[in-house]
Design a protein around this motif. Structure first.
Motif, mmCIF file in Angstrom:
data_model
loop_
_atom_site.group_PDB
_atom_site.id
_atom_site.type_symbol
_atom_site.label_atom_id
_atom_site.label_comp_id
_atom_site.label_asym_id
_atom_site.label_seq_id
_atom_site.Cartn_x
_atom_site.Cartn_y
_atom_site.Cartn_z
ATOM 1 N N VAL A 7 0.859 -1.181 0.000
ATOM 2 C CA VAL A 7 0.000 0.000 0.000
ATOM 3 C C VAL A 7 0.895 1.230 0.000
ATOM 4 O O VAL A 7 1.717 1.415 0.896
ATOM 5 C CB VAL A 7 -0.938 0.031 1.225
ATOM 6 C CG1 VAL A 7 -1.793 1.291 1.217
ATOM 7 C CG2 VAL A 7 -1.809 -1.216 1.264
ATOM 8 N N PHE A 8 0.743 2.054 -1.014
ATOM 9 C CA PHE A 8 1.546 3.259 -1.158
ATOM 10 C C PHE A 8 0.782 4.514 -0.752
ATOM 11 O O PHE A 8 1.389 5.497 -0.330
ATOM 12 C CB PHE A 8 2.031 3.407 -2.604
ATOM 13 C CG PHE A 8 2.913 2.279 -3.029
ATOM 14 C CD1 PHE A 8 4.231 2.211 -2.611
ATOM 15 C CD2 PHE A 8 2.417 1.275 -3.838
ATOM 16 C CE1 PHE A 8 5.043 1.163 -3.002
ATOM 17 C CE2 PHE A 8 3.221 0.223 -4.239
ATOM 18 C CZ PHE A 8 4.544 0.166 -3.812
ATOM 19 N N ARG A 22 -0.065 -2.123 -4.878
ATOM 20 C CA ARG A 22 0.455 -3.100 -5.828
ATOM 21 C C ARG A 22 0.052 -4.471 -5.306
ATOM 22 O O ARG A 22 0.269 -4.793 -4.145
ATOM 23 C CB ARG A 22 1.983 -3.009 -5.914
ATOM 24 C CG ARG A 22 2.584 -4.091 -6.792
ATOM 25 C CD ARG A 22 4.094 -3.983 -6.954
ATOM 26 N NE ARG A 22 4.771 -3.735 -5.687
ATOM 27 C CZ ARG A 22 5.771 -2.867 -5.525
ATOM 28 N NH1 ARG A 22 6.208 -2.139 -6.544
ATOM 29 N NH2 ARG A 22 6.351 -2.701 -4.368
ATOM 30 N N ILE A 23 -0.548 -5.242 -6.181
ATOM 31 C CA ILE A 23 -0.924 -6.609 -5.834
ATOM 32 C C ILE A 23 0.256 -7.512 -6.164
ATOM 33 O O ILE A 23 0.708 -7.561 -7.305
ATOM 34 C CB ILE A 23 -2.196 -7.032 -6.577
ATOM 35 C CG1 ILE A 23 -3.368 -6.143 -6.136
ATOM 36 C CG2 ILE A 23 -2.495 -8.508 -6.341
ATOM 37 C CD1 ILE A 23 -4.651 -6.353 -6.880
ATOM 38 N N ASN A 24 0.752 -8.218 -5.154
ATOM 39 C CA ASN A 24 1.931 -9.065 -5.310
ATOM 40 C C ASN A 24 1.605 -10.538 -5.526
ATOM 41 O O ASN A 24 2.348 -11.235 -6.206
ATOM 42 C CB ASN A 24 2.845 -8.932 -4.090
ATOM 43 C CG ASN A 24 3.371 -7.528 -3.938
ATOM 44 O OD1 ASN A 24 3.692 -6.861 -4.916
ATOM 45 N ND2 ASN A 24 3.436 -7.051 -2.703
ATOM 46 N N THR A 31 -8.171 -12.590 -5.612
ATOM 47 C CA THR A 31 -7.239 -11.468 -5.668
ATOM 48 C C THR A 31 -7.328 -10.739 -4.325
ATOM 49 O O THR A 31 -8.364 -10.798 -3.644
ATOM 50 C CB THR A 31 -7.617 -10.467 -6.782
ATOM 51 O OG1 THR A 31 -8.880 -9.871 -6.456
ATOM 52 C CG2 THR A 31 -7.653 -11.139 -8.144
ATOM 53 N N PRO A 32 -6.291 -10.041 -3.926
ATOM 54 C CA PRO A 32 -6.394 -9.234 -2.704
ATOM 55 C C PRO A 32 -7.537 -8.220 -2.777
ATOM 56 O O PRO A 32 -8.196 -7.962 -1.779
ATOM 57 C CB PRO A 32 -5.033 -8.540 -2.625
ATOM 58 C CG PRO A 32 -4.106 -9.513 -3.282
ATOM 59 C CD PRO A 32 -4.921 -10.070 -4.437
ATOM 60 N N ALA A 74 -9.684 1.026 -11.996
ATOM 61 C CA ALA A 74 -8.279 0.726 -11.749
ATOM 62 C C ALA A 74 -7.462 1.383 -12.858
ATOM 63 O O ALA A 74 -7.737 1.197 -14.035
ATOM 64 C CB ALA A 74 -8.055 -0.775 -11.740
ATOM 65 N N ILE A 75 -6.483 2.149 -12.453
ATOM 66 C CA ILE A 75 -5.632 2.856 -13.411
ATOM 67 C C ILE A 75 -4.205 2.375 -13.230
ATOM 68 O O ILE A 75 -3.667 2.410 -12.114
ATOM 69 C CB ILE A 75 -5.715 4.379 -13.197
ATOM 70 C CG1 ILE A 75 -7.145 4.862 -13.430
ATOM 71 C CG2 ILE A 75 -4.729 5.103 -14.100
ATOM 72 C CD1 ILE A 75 -7.393 6.285 -13.029
ATOM 73 N N HIS A 76 -3.614 1.920 -14.299
ATOM 74 C CA HIS A 76 -2.230 1.467 -14.267
ATOM 75 C C HIS A 76 -1.306 2.681 -14.148
ATOM 76 O O HIS A 76 -1.402 3.614 -14.935
ATOM 77 C CB HIS A 76 -1.914 0.668 -15.536
ATOM 78 C CG HIS A 76 -0.516 0.174 -15.581
ATOM 79 N ND1 HIS A 76 -0.056 -0.796 -14.725
ATOM 80 C CD2 HIS A 76 0.531 0.523 -16.361
ATOM 81 C CE1 HIS A 76 1.223 -1.026 -14.977
ATOM 82 N NE2 HIS A 76 1.589 -0.237 -15.965
ATOM 83 N N LEU A 77 -0.432 2.665 -13.159
ATOM 84 C CA LEU A 77 0.498 3.775 -12.939
ATOM 85 C C LEU A 77 1.808 3.439 -13.634
ATOM 86 O O LEU A 77 2.750 2.966 -13.024
ATOM 87 C CB LEU A 77 0.690 4.001 -11.440
ATOM 88 C CG LEU A 77 -0.610 4.217 -10.654
ATOM 89 C CD1 LEU A 77 -0.321 4.450 -9.188
ATOM 90 C CD2 LEU A 77 -1.418 5.365 -11.242
ATOM 91 N N TYR A 78 1.849 3.724 -14.914
ATOM 92 C CA TYR A 78 2.936 3.272 -15.776
ATOM 93 C C TYR A 78 4.141 4.201 -15.800
ATOM 94 O O TYR A 78 5.164 3.874 -16.406
ATOM 95 C CB TYR A 78 2.424 3.056 -17.199
ATOM 96 C CG TYR A 78 1.746 4.270 -17.790
ATOM 97 C CD1 TYR A 78 2.480 5.247 -18.445
ATOM 98 C CD2 TYR A 78 0.369 4.441 -17.661
ATOM 99 C CE1 TYR A 78 1.871 6.365 -18.966
ATOM 100 C CE2 TYR A 78 -0.250 5.558 -18.180
ATOM 101 C CZ TYR A 78 0.509 6.514 -18.828
ATOM 102 O OH TYR A 78 -0.105 7.630 -19.339
#
Length: 133
Positions: A7-8, A22-24, A31-32, A74-78
């Motif tokens: 968790v950031f 981030r799901i590890n 899924t978490p 959900a947005i990918h933080l690329y």
């Protein structure tokens, strides 16, 4: 402590939440995110009064209440730019004209803003997003 997620950042608002995580790994078969939604829904059901629960009632075969939207975004933080833009958006949520919950983001307790702005380690589960890029 489990490392299924990192968790950031987070903010808990009166009617929604935002997280940067981030799901590890999976949590068993789930899924978490699925585990989180299920767990919190069960907790809401246990803790809310019958009167409060009425607003979440649904007519469905598999459930009586729905607390979470099915279409969570959900947005990918690329890139660092995207990540920091979302971090700022998330932390500024309680200062928005619609909410006006605080004047400064770090004043809002249910948020990771004070971690980033003041170095406060109120929530030990937080990881620093700035170290990811």
């Amino acid at each position: 402590m489990s490392n299924k997620i990192d968790v950031f950042a987070f903010i808990i608002m009166p009617n929604h939440i935002h997280t940067i995580w981030r799901i590890n790994e999976l949590n068993g078969k789930e899924t978490p995110q699925g585990s989180f939604l299920k767990y919190t829904a069960h907790e809401f059901k246990k803790r809310l009064s019958e009167n409060d629960l009425l607003g979440y009632r649904v007519n469905a075969i598999n459930k009586s209440y729905e607390f979470w939207r099915r279409d969570s975004l959900a947005i990918h933080l690329y890139s660092p730019n995207v990540a920091y833009q979302k971090l700022d958006y998330l932390h500024n949520n309680p200062t928005a004209e619609r909410w006006q919950l605080v004047k400064e983001p770090a004043e809002y307790y249910y948020s990771s803003a004070s971690f980033y702005e003041k170095g406060a380690n109120t929530f030990s589960f937080l990881k620093d997003l700035r170290f990811e890029f």
